[in-house]
Write a protein that holds these residues in place. Structure first.
Motif, PDB file in Angstrom:
ATOM      1  N   MET A   1       0.852  -1.181   0.000  1.00  0.00           N
ATOM      2  CA  MET A   1       0.000   0.000   0.000  1.00  0.00           C
ATOM      3  C   MET A   1       0.892   1.236   0.000  1.00  0.00           C
ATOM      4  SD  MET A   1      -3.048   1.038   2.651  1.00  0.00           S
ATOM      5  CE  MET A   1      -3.824  -0.531   2.473  1.00  0.00           C
ATOM      6  N   GLY A   2       0.673   2.150  -0.925  1.00  0.00           N
ATOM      7  CA  GLY A   2       1.521   3.318  -1.076  1.00  0.00           C
ATOM      8  C   GLY A   2       1.182   4.439  -0.109  1.00  0.00           C
ATOM      9  N   ILE A   3       2.125   5.330   0.052  1.00  0.00           N
ATOM     10  CA  ILE A   3       1.963   6.488   0.938  1.00  0.00           C
ATOM     11  C   ILE A   3       0.750   7.323   0.522  1.00  0.00           C
ATOM     12  CG2 ILE A   3       3.028   8.692   1.616  1.00  0.00           C
ATOM     13  CD1 ILE A   3       4.229   6.311   3.059  1.00  0.00           C
ATOM     14  N   GLU A   4       0.529   7.459  -0.782  1.00  0.00           N
ATOM     15  CA  GLU A   4      -0.605   8.257  -1.251  1.00  0.00           C
ATOM     16  C   GLU A   4      -1.923   7.711  -0.712  1.00  0.00           C
ATOM     17  OE1 GLU A   4      -2.462  10.068  -5.387  1.00  0.00           O
ATOM     18  OE2 GLU A   4      -0.814   8.627  -5.482  1.00  0.00           O
ATOM     19  N   ASN A   5      -2.050   6.382  -0.658  1.00  0.00           N
ATOM     20  CA  ASN A   5      -3.277   5.763  -0.148  1.00  0.00           C
ATOM     21  C   ASN A   5      -3.423   5.916   1.359  1.00  0.00           C
ATOM     22  OD1 ASN A   5      -3.966   4.861  -2.729  1.00  0.00           O
ATOM     23  ND2 ASN A   5      -2.736   3.024  -2.478  1.00  0.00           N
ATOM     24  N   LEU A   6      -2.318   6.121   2.057  1.00  0.00           N
ATOM     25  CA  LEU A   6      -2.334   6.249   3.519  1.00  0.00           C
ATOM     26  C   LEU A   6      -2.362   7.702   3.979  1.00  0.00           C
ATOM     27  CD1 LEU A   6       0.458   3.627   4.299  1.00  0.00           C
ATOM     28  CD2 LEU A   6      -2.015   3.260   4.363  1.00  0.00           C
ATOM     29  N   TRP A   7      -2.074   8.631   3.097  1.00  0.00           N
ATOM     30  CA  TRP A   7      -1.819  10.028   3.434  1.00  0.00           C
ATOM     31  C   TRP A   7      -2.870  10.634   4.368  1.00  0.00           C
ATOM     32  CZ3 TRP A   7       2.541  12.557   2.987  1.00  0.00           C
ATOM     33  CH2 TRP A   7       2.556  13.939   3.110  1.00  0.00           C
ATOM     34  N   ASP A   8      -4.138  10.472   4.028  1.00  0.00           N
ATOM     35  CA  ASP A   8      -5.203  11.098   4.823  1.00  0.00           C
ATOM     36  C   ASP A   8      -5.358  10.484   6.204  1.00  0.00           C
ATOM     37  OD1 ASP A   8      -5.797  12.909   2.806  1.00  0.00           O
ATOM     38  OD2 ASP A   8      -7.309  11.596   1.908  1.00  0.00           O
ATOM     39  N   ARG A   9      -4.802   9.308   6.425  1.00  0.00           N
ATOM     40  CA  ARG A   9      -4.890   8.653   7.733  1.00  0.00           C
ATOM     41  C   ARG A   9      -3.655   8.886   8.594  1.00  0.00           C
ATOM     42  NH1 ARG A   9      -6.186   3.127   5.131  1.00  0.00           N
ATOM     43  NH2 ARG A   9      -4.976   2.370   6.875  1.00  0.00           N
ATOM     44  N   LEU A  10      -2.637   9.535   8.031  1.00  0.00           N
ATOM     45  CA  LEU A  10      -1.415   9.801   8.795  1.00  0.00           C
ATOM     46  C   LEU A  10      -1.638  10.941   9.777  1.00  0.00           C
ATOM     47  CD1 LEU A  10       1.270   9.692   5.961  1.00  0.00           C
ATOM     48  CD2 LEU A  10       0.697   7.891   7.589  1.00  0.00           C
ATOM     49  N   GLU A  11      -0.941  10.885  10.896  1.00  0.00           N
ATOM     50  CA  GLU A  11      -0.967  11.979  11.862  1.00  0.00           C
ATOM     51  C   GLU A  11      -0.318  13.204  11.206  1.00  0.00           C
ATOM     52  OE1 GLU A  11      -2.277  12.069  14.929  1.00  0.00           O
ATOM     53  OE2 GLU A  11      -2.986  10.009  14.694  1.00  0.00           O
ATOM     54  N   PRO A  12      -0.769  14.397  11.559  1.00  0.00           N
ATOM     55  CA  PRO A  12      -0.182  15.607  10.973  1.00  0.00           C
ATOM     56  C   PRO A  12       1.335  15.683  11.134  1.00  0.00           C
ATOM     57  CG  PRO A  12      -2.159  16.168  12.192  1.00  0.00           C
ATOM     58  CD  PRO A  12      -1.882  14.711  12.450  1.00  0.00           C
ATOM     59  N   GLU A  13       1.849  15.220  12.258  1.00  0.00           N
ATOM     60  CA  GLU A  13       3.299  15.264  12.498  1.00  0.00           C
ATOM     61  C   GLU A  13       4.040  14.364  11.510  1.00  0.00           C
ATOM     62  OE1 GLU A  13       1.059  14.397  14.923  1.00  0.00           O
ATOM     63  OE2 GLU A  13       1.012  16.267  16.058  1.00  0.00           O
ATOM     64  N   THR A  14       3.453  13.217  11.202  1.00  0.00           N
ATOM     65  CA  THR A  14       4.085  12.288  10.257  1.00  0.00           C
ATOM     66  C   THR A  14       4.063  12.869   8.851  1.00  0.00           C
ATOM     67  OG1 THR A  14       3.341  10.439  11.629  1.00  0.00           O
ATOM     68  CG2 THR A  14       4.080   9.911   9.389  1.00  0.00           C
ATOM     69  N   ARG A  15       2.917  13.428   8.452  1.00  0.00           N
ATOM     70  CA  ARG A  15       2.843  14.077   7.137  1.00  0.00           C
ATOM     71  C   ARG A  15       3.865  15.203   7.045  1.00  0.00           C
ATOM     72  NH1 ARG A  15      -2.990  13.633   7.628  1.00  0.00           N
ATOM     73  NH2 ARG A  15      -3.042  15.795   8.294  1.00  0.00           N
ATOM     74  N   GLN A  16       3.996  15.983   8.128  1.00  0.00           N
ATOM     75  CA  GLN A  16       4.939  17.101   8.113  1.00  0.00           C
ATOM     76  C   GLN A  16       6.374  16.591   7.984  1.00  0.00           C
ATOM     77  OE1 GLN A  16       3.932  20.410   8.012  1.00  0.00           O
ATOM     78  NE2 GLN A  16       6.064  20.618   7.348  1.00  0.00           N
ATOM     79  N   TRP A  17       6.697  15.514   8.676  1.00  0.00           N
ATOM     80  CA  TRP A  17       8.046  14.950   8.576  1.00  0.00           C
ATOM     81  C   TRP A  17       8.324  14.552   7.133  1.00  0.00           C
ATOM     82  CZ3 TRP A  17      10.835  10.979   6.772  1.00  0.00           C
ATOM     83  CH2 TRP A  17      12.163  10.887   7.203  1.00  0.00           C
ATOM     84  N   LEU A  18       7.368  13.893   6.488  1.00  0.00           N
ATOM     85  CA  LEU A  18       7.554  13.467   5.106  1.00  0.00           C
ATOM     86  C   LEU A  18       7.730  14.668   4.179  1.00  0.00           C
ATOM     87  CD1 LEU A  18       4.912  10.624   5.085  1.00  0.00           C
ATOM     88  CD2 LEU A  18       7.382  10.320   4.888  1.00  0.00           C
ATOM     89  N   VAL A  19       6.921  15.710   4.374  1.00  0.00           N
ATOM     90  CA  VAL A  19       7.012  16.918   3.554  1.00  0.00           C
ATOM     91  C   VAL A  19       8.333  17.645   3.805  1.00  0.00           C
ATOM     92  CG1 VAL A  19       5.997  19.227   3.288  1.00  0.00           C
ATOM     93  CG2 VAL A  19       4.533  17.201   3.249  1.00  0.00           C
TER      94      VAL A  19
END
Length: 76
Positions: A1-19
């Motif tokens: 399962m790719g990150i794009e499919n998980l993106w909306d379920r990630l915690e904001p801190e995790t999304r920010q780390w990736l960005v």
């Protein structure tokens, strides 16, 4: 399962780390653990608990970083 499919379920801190780290091709185990905790997804891991991102995941993260950067500069 790719990150794009998980993106909306990630915690904001995790999304920010990736960005904040769009060039990262190997996710550290702490980020992998945060993804698993928030999504229930079990990413393929090496013996160190790290995950190698696919080219598609890297492209998606770079696009998300560019969008965030564009939004930041537009509102500044």
């Amino acid at each position: 399962m790719g990150i794009e499919n998980l993106w909306d379920r990630l915690e904001p801190e995790t999304r920010q780390w990736l960005v904040d780290n769009p060039g990262c091709r190997i996710l550290p185990r702490t980020v992998v653990a945060a993804i698993a905790k928030s999504t229930g997804a079990q990413l393929e891991q090496d013996r160190h608990g790290e995950t190698l991102l696919s080219p598609e995941d890297c492209d998606f993260i770079r696009s998300a970083a560019e969008l965030q950067d564009a939004h930041f500069h537009k509102s500044s």
